[in-house]
Scaffold this active site. Structure first.
Site, PDB file in Angstrom:
ATOM      1  N   PRO A 215       0.799  -1.235   0.000  1.00  0.00           N
ATOM      2  CA  PRO A 215       0.000   0.000   0.000  1.00  0.00           C
ATOM      3  C   PRO A 215       0.827   1.279   0.000  1.00  0.00           C
ATOM      4  CG  PRO A 215      -0.995  -1.605   1.457  1.00  0.00           C
ATOM      5  CD  PRO A 215       0.338  -2.181   1.028  1.00  0.00           C
ATOM      6  N   SER A 216       2.061   1.214   0.487  1.00  0.00           N
ATOM      7  CA  SER A 216       2.902   2.416   0.468  1.00  0.00           C
ATOM      8  C   SER A 216       3.158   2.881  -0.959  1.00  0.00           C
ATOM      9  CB  SER A 216       4.230   2.148   1.183  1.00  0.00           C
ATOM     10  OG  SER A 216       4.990   1.172   0.498  1.00  0.00           O
ATOM     11  N   SER A 300       9.948 -10.097   4.947  1.00  0.00           N
ATOM     12  CA  SER A 300       9.697  -9.522   3.626  1.00  0.00           C
ATOM     13  C   SER A 300       8.495 -10.180   2.951  1.00  0.00           C
ATOM     14  CB  SER A 300      10.931  -9.691   2.741  1.00  0.00           C
ATOM     15  OG  SER A 300      11.098 -11.047   2.373  1.00  0.00           O
ATOM     16  N   THR A 301       7.919  -9.454   2.002  1.00  0.00           N
ATOM     17  CA  THR A 301       6.831 -10.014   1.192  1.00  0.00           C
ATOM     18  C   THR A 301       7.312 -11.254   0.455  1.00  0.00           C
ATOM     19  OG1 THR A 301       5.887  -7.810   0.880  1.00  0.00           O
ATOM     20  CG2 THR A 301       5.164  -9.526  -0.633  1.00  0.00           C
ATOM     21  N   GLY A 302       8.563 -11.218  -0.001  1.00  0.00           N
ATOM     22  CA  GLY A 302       9.116 -12.371  -0.702  1.00  0.00           C
ATOM     23  C   GLY A 302       9.096 -13.618   0.149  1.00  0.00           C
ATOM     24  N   HIS A 348      13.694  -5.044   7.442  1.00  0.00           N
ATOM     25  CA  HIS A 348      13.717  -6.465   7.101  1.00  0.00           C
ATOM     26  C   HIS A 348      15.071  -7.070   7.491  1.00  0.00           C
ATOM     27  CE1 HIS A 348       9.952  -6.035   5.069  1.00  0.00           C
ATOM     28  NE2 HIS A 348      10.428  -5.289   4.090  1.00  0.00           N
TER      29      HIS A 348
END
Length: 376
Positions: A215-216, A300-302, A348
């Site tokens: 969202p950022s 992290s998203t990853g 992260h």
């Protein structure tokens, strides 16, 4: 009249001789160490030009163990880790069915992506007070309008896909030529709207089944979608019919802007589905990796996508995952394949995450690609 003491001269000469002998001995030992190291290095260097060895061959088991014996990243110098990783590349990776099954069973017990990766009407009924992942943000009441945004149930099930590619955005992908191999996967995950067209396609491919949106990005680049929405819609169109995945319930700040993505795509009559991470899943995944030594303010998203892929896919391949300023050969690379913008420090724990992936590769749980690809 004073006379020089001959014995003093002899002592001085003797001390100089001893010093000279010591220096020569030190230099000789250093030279021998360099020769021995060079022989080992040369031996390993030429191994890369042989035919790939079987992953379970005696030599490869030794090389895999060299990675696995490093329990924490601080145990070795970065250059030594790189050397061990390069040496392992002579081995043709193969999944260890036993190791992979055991790892996936632990994920099933702790996290359960096939049931809780997204918020659905099944796991989040109307009138639910959904707790945000960041608990200080409190609860969000799911009314009928929000409930209708959710899919009836999870669109994916356990081990649905044979081969999945999770594509990170690391500079390690630049000039890799991995695009065709990524496109050949049955299912492709991507993180945070990376560029995939034009000059990037050869290295990163273009097939996309799920793409996450932080969202950022919407807040900083697209003004929260409060005014012009078409520029953001145009960006999403690059991924064709890929599902769009957002952390709407990470904290209060993310919620409304994530909902606006759903409203916008509906207004444009887009076929792209919009899903929201279930906060319970995100919390469970964070706790799981913390128990394995990945300590960060936020994973992290990853790493979240890799965790999900391990449950949804039989075989998982990682591309673009690298957290060091140099590639394994010691050459400097950019942080992303498309720019060199560094992340906020301390948020992260990327080196720790990548190190964990290298160990999982060595165990045959997933495959990490850090070199060039020769596919199709």
């Amino acid at each position: 009249m004073r006379y020089a003491d001959p014995s003093a001269n002899r002592d001085l000469l003797g001390n100089r001789t001893l010093l000279f002998i010591f220096i020569c001995a030190f230099a000789l030992v250093t030279l021998l160490q360099q020769i021995l190291y060079s022989k080992s290095y040369i031996k390993r260097y030429f191994e890369f030009y042989k035919e790939p060895l079987e992953f379970n061959s005696t030599r490869c088991l030794e090389l895999r163990q060299e990675i696995l014996e490093v329990k924490v990243l601080s145990m070795v110098k970065q250059s030594e880790l790189f050397e061990r990783w390069k040496s392992l590349q002579i081995c043709k990776w193969a999944m260890d069915a036993s190791e992979a099954s055991l790892f996936k069973s632990t994920l099933s017990r702790c996290c359960n992506a096939p049931n809780f990766l997204f918020t659905t009407q099944k796991n989040t009924p109307v009138e639910t007070n959904l707790r945000y992942e960041v608990e200080s943000s409190g609860l969000y009441h799911i009314d009928q309008e929000i409930f209708k945004m959710f899919p009836k149930e999870m669109p994916y099930y356990r081990s649905q896909f044979k081969k999945c590619a999770v594509v990170g955005n690391g500079g390690i992908l630049k000039n890799s030529g991995c695009g065709k191999e990524i496109n050949s996967a049955d299912f492709v995950f991507r993180c945070n709207l990376p560029p995939i067209s034009g000059i990037y396609t050869t290295d990163v491919g273009e097939k996309t089944d799920v793409v996450t949106v932080n969202p950022s990005i919407i807040i900083d680049r697209f003004h929260k979608l409060e005014k012009w929405r078409r520029p953001f819609f145009s960006v999403l169109q690059r991924y064709e019919n890929a599902s769009v995945l957002l952390p709407a319930f990470y904290n209060v700040r993310n919620t409304l802007v994530s909902f606006r993505v759903k409203y916008m795509l509906d207004d444009f009559q887009s076929r792209q589905p919009v899903y929201f991470f279930h906060p319970q899943y995100l919390s469970s995944v964070s706790r799981y990796w913390l128990s394995l030594g990945v300590r960060a303010r936020r994973i992290s998203t990853g790493l979240i996508l890799v965790t999900a892929a391990l449950e949804l896919c039989e075989e998982v391949h990682l591309f673009g995952f690298w957290a060091f300023p140099m590639n394994p050969s010691g050459f400097f690379i950019t942080h992303h394949y498309y720019d060199n913008v560094k992340p906020k420090p301390g948020f992260h724990a990327m080196p720790s995450e990548i190190f964990t992936f290298l160990r999982m590769h060595s165990r045959g749980i997933l495959r990490v690609h850090t070199g060039t690809c020769n596919c199709c």
